[in-house]
Motif scaffolding. Structure first.
Motif: not given
Length: 68
Positions: A9-29
């Protein structure tokens, strides 16, 4: 690169429904299920955000209010 989105709910990204998301990025997980399981591969973060329909939209102040 591999990417994963997590609803926050405090994520930096939003979708069309205004839901908030964090996006994680890695070389491998490494996950308990194996390499990159539950993560998606994209050439760029921009391609990832476009595919997922997410837009950078941080909350004002950029700080966690401690309620998540």
């Amino acid at each position: 690169m591999v990417y994963k989105k997590i609803q926050n709910k405090t994520g930096d990204y939003t979708d069309e429904q205004e839901t908030r998301w964090d996006v994680l990025e890695a070389h491998e997980a490494w996950t308990p299920e194996g390499l990159n399981v539950g993560w998606e591969t994209f050439a760029t973060k921009e391609a990832c955000l476009h595919t997922w329909g997410l837009h950078y939209n941080p909350l004002p102040g950029g700080e966690d209010d401690g309620t998540n």
